[in-house]
Write an enzyme that holds these catalytic residues in place. Structure first.
Site, PDB file in Angstrom:
ATOM      1  N   LYS A  29       0.876  -1.181   0.000  1.00 38.37           N
ATOM      2  CA  LYS A  29       0.000   0.000   0.000  1.00 38.37           C
ATOM      3  C   LYS A  29       0.901   1.214   0.000  1.00 38.37           C
ATOM      4  O   LYS A  29       1.920   1.217   0.701  1.00 38.37           O
ATOM      5  CB  LYS A  29      -0.862   0.022   1.264  1.00 38.37           C
ATOM      6  CG  LYS A  29      -1.972  -0.981   1.258  1.00 38.37           C
ATOM      7  CD  LYS A  29      -2.871  -0.740   2.469  1.00 38.37           C
ATOM      8  CE  LYS A  29      -3.501  -2.034   2.906  1.00 38.37           C
ATOM      9  NZ  LYS A  29      -3.769  -2.129   4.313  1.00 38.37           N
ATOM     10  N   ARG A 106       6.165   1.357   7.139  1.00 37.62           N
ATOM     11  CA  ARG A 106       5.600   0.676   8.300  1.00 37.62           C
ATOM     12  C   ARG A 106       6.431  -0.583   8.520  1.00 37.62           C
ATOM     13  O   ARG A 106       6.567  -1.411   7.607  1.00 37.62           O
ATOM     14  CB  ARG A 106       4.156   0.302   8.029  1.00 37.62           C
ATOM     15  CG  ARG A 106       3.589  -0.532   9.153  1.00 37.62           C
ATOM     16  CD  ARG A 106       2.196  -0.995   8.841  1.00 37.62           C
ATOM     17  NE  ARG A 106       1.674  -1.738   9.972  1.00 37.62           N
ATOM     18  CZ  ARG A 106       0.931  -2.827   9.868  1.00 37.62           C
ATOM     19  NH1 ARG A 106       0.611  -3.302   8.676  1.00 37.62           N
ATOM     20  NH2 ARG A 106       0.494  -3.435  10.935  1.00 37.62           N
ATOM     21  N   LEU A 224     -10.481  -1.582  16.409  1.00 44.41           N
ATOM     22  CA  LEU A 224     -11.255  -2.752  15.982  1.00 44.41           C
ATOM     23  C   LEU A 224     -11.321  -2.802  14.459  1.00 44.41           C
ATOM     24  O   LEU A 224     -12.245  -2.273  13.838  1.00 44.41           O
ATOM     25  CB  LEU A 224     -12.672  -2.690  16.574  1.00 44.41           C
ATOM     26  CG  LEU A 224     -12.770  -2.413  18.083  1.00 44.41           C
ATOM     27  CD1 LEU A 224     -14.227  -2.328  18.516  1.00 44.41           C
ATOM     28  CD2 LEU A 224     -12.022  -3.471  18.880  1.00 44.41           C
ATOM     29  N   ASN A 226      -9.940  -5.625  11.088  1.00 42.37           N
ATOM     30  CA  ASN A 226      -9.931  -7.064  10.912  1.00 42.37           C
ATOM     31  C   ASN A 226      -9.011  -7.673  11.975  1.00 42.37           C
ATOM     32  O   ASN A 226      -9.337  -8.651  12.625  1.00 42.37           O
ATOM     33  CB  ASN A 226      -9.500  -7.414   9.487  1.00 42.37           C
ATOM     34  CG  ASN A 226      -9.888  -8.831   9.140  1.00 42.37           C
ATOM     35  OD1 ASN A 226     -10.901  -9.350   9.618  1.00 42.37           O
ATOM     36  ND2 ASN A 226      -9.063  -9.478   8.342  1.00 42.37           N
ATOM     37  N   GLY A 227      -7.852  -7.040  12.177  1.00 41.56           N
ATOM     38  CA  GLY A 227      -7.056  -7.283  13.394  1.00 41.56           C
ATOM     39  C   GLY A 227      -7.576  -6.318  14.448  1.00 41.56           C
ATOM     40  O   GLY A 227      -8.049  -5.239  14.092  1.00 41.56           O
ATOM     41  N   ARG A 256      -8.642 -14.186  13.932  1.00 42.39           N
ATOM     42  CA  ARG A 256      -7.800 -14.664  15.039  1.00 42.39           C
ATOM     43  C   ARG A 256      -8.636 -14.855  16.292  1.00 42.39           C
ATOM     44  O   ARG A 256      -9.534 -14.060  16.577  1.00 42.39           O
ATOM     45  CB  ARG A 256      -6.695 -13.653  15.352  1.00 42.39           C
ATOM     46  CG  ARG A 256      -5.713 -13.432  14.233  1.00 42.39           C
ATOM     47  CD  ARG A 256      -4.510 -12.613  14.730  1.00 42.39           C
ATOM     48  NE  ARG A 256      -3.694 -12.175  13.628  1.00 42.39           N
ATOM     49  CZ  ARG A 256      -3.539 -10.898  13.267  1.00 42.39           C
ATOM     50  NH1 ARG A 256      -4.143  -9.928  13.941  1.00 42.39           N
ATOM     51  NH2 ARG A 256      -2.774 -10.593  12.249  1.00 42.39           N
ATOM     52  N   MET A 298     -18.125  -7.377   9.788  1.00 41.93           N
ATOM     53  CA  MET A 298     -19.145  -7.049  10.790  1.00 41.93           C
ATOM     54  C   MET A 298     -20.475  -6.636  10.156  1.00 41.93           C
ATOM     55  O   MET A 298     -21.539  -6.863  10.729  1.00 41.93           O
ATOM     56  CB  MET A 298     -18.605  -5.952  11.717  1.00 41.93           C
ATOM     57  CG  MET A 298     -19.400  -5.734  12.959  1.00 41.93           C
ATOM     58  SD  MET A 298     -19.742  -7.241  13.919  1.00 41.93           S
ATOM     59  CE  MET A 298     -18.208  -7.503  14.796  1.00 41.93           C
ATOM     60  N   ARG A 299     -20.436  -6.044   8.948  1.00 41.70           N
ATOM     61  CA  ARG A 299     -21.692  -5.666   8.262  1.00 41.70           C
ATOM     62  C   ARG A 299     -22.534  -6.901   7.988  1.00 41.70           C
ATOM     63  O   ARG A 299     -23.737  -6.928   8.233  1.00 41.70           O
ATOM     64  CB  ARG A 299     -21.392  -4.971   6.930  1.00 41.70           C
ATOM     65  CG  ARG A 299     -20.907  -3.564   7.087  1.00 41.70           C
ATOM     66  CD  ARG A 299     -20.270  -3.068   5.827  1.00 41.70           C
ATOM     67  NE  ARG A 299     -18.961  -3.702   5.629  1.00 41.70           N
ATOM     68  CZ  ARG A 299     -17.996  -3.214   4.877  1.00 41.70           C
ATOM     69  NH1 ARG A 299     -18.197  -2.108   4.215  1.00 41.70           N
ATOM     70  NH2 ARG A 299     -16.841  -3.815   4.773  1.00 41.70           N
ATOM     71  N   VAL A 346     -14.298  -1.560  12.186  1.00 41.94           N
ATOM     72  CA  VAL A 346     -15.476  -1.869  13.004  1.00 41.94           C
ATOM     73  C   VAL A 346     -15.743  -0.728  13.988  1.00 41.94           C
ATOM     74  O   VAL A 346     -16.879  -0.257  14.129  1.00 41.94           O
ATOM     75  CB  VAL A 346     -15.274  -3.195  13.775  1.00 41.94           C
ATOM     76  CG1 VAL A 346     -16.456  -3.481  14.688  1.00 41.94           C
ATOM     77  CG2 VAL A 346     -15.050  -4.353  12.803  1.00 41.94           C
ATOM     78  N   GLU A 348     -15.040   2.413  13.894  1.00 38.70           N
ATOM     79  CA  GLU A 348     -15.500   3.669  13.301  1.00 38.70           C
ATOM     80  C   GLU A 348     -16.891   3.549  12.703  1.00 38.70           C
ATOM     81  O   GLU A 348     -17.603   4.541  12.582  1.00 38.70           O
ATOM     82  CB  GLU A 348     -14.524   4.122  12.199  1.00 38.70           C
ATOM     83  CG  GLU A 348     -13.187   4.574  12.734  1.00 38.70           C
ATOM     84  CD  GLU A 348     -12.133   4.706  11.645  1.00 38.70           C
ATOM     85  OE1 GLU A 348     -12.488   5.013  10.496  1.00 38.70           O
ATOM     86  OE2 GLU A 348     -10.940   4.503  11.953  1.00 38.70           O
TER      87      GLU A 348
HETATM   88  P1  AMP Z   1      -9.804  -2.463   8.927  1.00 36.76           P
HETATM   89  O1  AMP Z   1      -8.937  -3.664   9.190  1.00 36.76           O
HETATM   90  O2  AMP Z   1      -9.614  -1.350   9.901  1.00 36.76           O
HETATM   91  O3  AMP Z   1      -9.782  -2.000   7.485  1.00 36.76           O
HETATM   92  O4  AMP Z   1     -11.317  -2.958   9.171  1.00 36.76           O
HETATM   93  C1  AMP Z   1     -11.926  -3.894   8.317  1.00 36.76           C
HETATM   94  C2  AMP Z   1     -13.210  -4.395   8.953  1.00 36.76           C
HETATM   95  O5  AMP Z   1     -14.070  -3.296   9.277  1.00 36.76           O
HETATM   96  C3  AMP Z   1     -14.066  -5.255   8.026  1.00 36.76           C
HETATM   97  O6  AMP Z   1     -13.665  -6.607   8.087  1.00 36.76           O
HETATM   98  C4  AMP Z   1     -15.454  -5.085   8.593  1.00 36.76           C
HETATM   99  O7  AMP Z   1     -15.697  -6.056   9.584  1.00 36.76           O
HETATM  100  C5  AMP Z   1     -15.425  -3.732   9.277  1.00 36.76           C
HETATM  101  N1  AMP Z   1     -16.227  -2.703   8.612  1.00 36.76           N
HETATM  102  C6  AMP Z   1     -15.894  -1.925   7.565  1.00 36.76           C
HETATM  103  N2  AMP Z   1     -16.914  -1.110   7.238  1.00 36.76           N
HETATM  104  C7  AMP Z   1     -17.931  -1.377   8.096  1.00 36.76           C
HETATM  105  C8  AMP Z   1     -19.255  -0.871   8.286  1.00 36.76           C
HETATM  106  N3  AMP Z   1     -19.750   0.082   7.518  1.00 36.76           N
HETATM  107  N4  AMP Z   1     -19.984  -1.390   9.296  1.00 36.76           N
HETATM  108  C9  AMP Z   1     -19.495  -2.357  10.088  1.00 36.76           C
HETATM  109  N5  AMP Z   1     -18.259  -2.878   9.964  1.00 36.76           N
HETATM  110  C10 AMP Z   1     -17.476  -2.399   8.982  1.00 36.76           C
END
Ligand code: AMP
Length: 413
Positions: A29, A106, A224, A226-227, A256, A298-299, A346, A348
């Protein structure tokens, strides 16, 4: 290899741009930021490196049109970075620009030595390499990213920003596992913690939101994604975090398990005949939400819960129960809490997770206002009612901006 034209550099004034690279085992990235106004100029993602189905998605600067996509095999990180450089050049943002001040990387594991962002030297690279046994998936990819960037711009400072650095302030009694000291020290087994760049950024922004200096507030940060990880931050310093020697410990995550009785692993070996590698895959990739209900988004889990799906409902309850336990534990560790802060995918976006995690914690001074919690927004905000003794906040994380900020602070002199 490209080197900037020094006449151009003089004409352009002080270089103010930072390229941030986050190199995974099969992905890179990147983001180019201008530190004069902390704006994002362009960004992109190269994924499935080394496969026939590699893909690069590049987002040009505002007004520069739609994201552009390339598909087809990108053999290695070197090719990936060159492809990214070509996309940036097509936007007039070539990496040969004299405006580029540094490249920030990173790096997941910095062990105990790297407590701050560090300009990469041969010695620093050797130490990151020495830490490969404690971060076998991440550090090799990070090293490849650094070497590739060095080859592209050997004249530029490369800065390593470590995921573990923010947690090096943890007191020894929080960082040490209660196992035989000689064995632990011989193999560098202790709690290091991860997501430190996010915990540092979010805890600082939370203090700003409260109108206070970081030194004057105690916050619990719940990252919160995916990790997932929690941290207790007292006066701007991390005093406890939920991930350990590896990112496996702590909260229930997308794939995990988080905390389990370590004897589960012996049991799987002795009774189920699984190898160490198989158990590693089980706990890191096939557990957590995906192991419990088959989904880690989570959606999708919430959609299933709303339709009455019992497995999804149980997975949600286990996820939230673990969160509550950590909030309570960290309130005890901190003594006084000024804010509980939700961040990452999750944290946010999921109002139901925030509501359920805080529900029933009134005795700790915590409450969530349903209307404020329902607001969708990309800015830091409070979601607790005025009467609550402890603030509950949502603060979007921005690890790339934090890496760029730390990188620029180190080279801008
Ligand atoms: P990240 O690792 O911070 O990019 O978070 C990814 C995770 O955020 C995804 O696997 C979803 O479980 C969660 N996520 C992303 N958008 C939403 C949303 N609008 N509502 C609920 N969970 C979300």
């Amino acid at each position: 290899m490209t080197t900037p034209n020094t006449e151009d550099a003089a004409a352009a004034g002080k270089p103010s741009r930072v390229l941030v690279l986050n190199s995974g085992s099969s992905s890179v990235k990147y983001q180019l930021l201008d530190m004069d106004d902390r704006s994002r100029l362009a960004s992109g993602l190269v994924e499935r490196i080394g496969e026939e189905t590699s893909r690069l998605v590049h987002t040009p600067p505002a007004g520069g049109g739609e994201p552009r996509e390339r598909t087809g095999r990108i053999a290695d990180h070197d090719e990936a970075l060159k492809a990214a450089a070509e996309e940036l050049a097509a936007d007039g943002l070539g990496l040969d620009s004299p405006d580029l001040a540094a490249i920030g990387h990173r790096v997941v594991h910095g062990g105990l030595r790297f407590t701050e962002p560090t300009v990469v030297t041969d010695d620093v690279l050797k130490e990151i390499e020495r830490l490969v046994p404690v971060a076998p998936l991440h550090n090799p990819a990070n090293i490849t990213g650094i070497r590739t960037a060095q080859a592209l711009r050997p004249d530029l400072p490369q800065v390593a920003v470590f995921d573990t650095a923010f947690h090096t302030t943890m007191p020894e009694y929080a960082a040490r596992y209660a196992i035989d000291v000689e064995t632990a020290d011989a193999h560098r087994i202790r709690r290091y913690g991860f997501h430190g760049t996010s915990h540092a950024y979010v805890s600082r922004r939370a203090a700003e939101l409260l109108g206070k200096e970081p030194a004057d507030v105690n916050v619990i940060v719940l990252h919160l994604g995916n990790g997932a990880s929690a941290s207790a931050v007292a006066g701007g310093r991390c005093v406890e975090t939920s991930m350990g020697l590896t990112p496996l410990e702590g909260l229930v995550m997308g794939t995990r398990s988080g905390d389990i009785d370590p004897a589960v692993t012996f049991h799987l070996k002795r009774v189920a005949g699984m190898s160490a590698d198989e158990i590693d895959v089980l706990l890191n990739k096939k557990s957590g939400l995906v192991g419990l209900c088959g989904d880690n988004d989570m959606r999708e889990i919430r959609r299933r819960v709303d339709e009455g799906d019992e497995r999804a409902a149980l997975a949600f309850d286990i996820y939230v129960h673990r969160l509550k336990k950590y909030i309570g534990a960290y309130a005890a560790v901190l003594g006084r809490v000024d804010a509980v802060v939700f961040t990452a995918g999750v944290g946010e976006n999921s109002a139901p997770v925030r509501e359920a995690a805080i529900a029933g914690l009134e005795e700790l001074g915590l409450a969530v206002d349903a209307d404020l919690n329902a607001v969708r927004s990309g800015v830091p905000r409070l979601i607790s009612p005025d009467y609550a003794r402890v603030a509950v906040a949502v603060v979007p994380t921005d690890e790339e901006l934090e890496i760029a900020t730390q990188t620029f602070a180190l080279v801008d002199n």
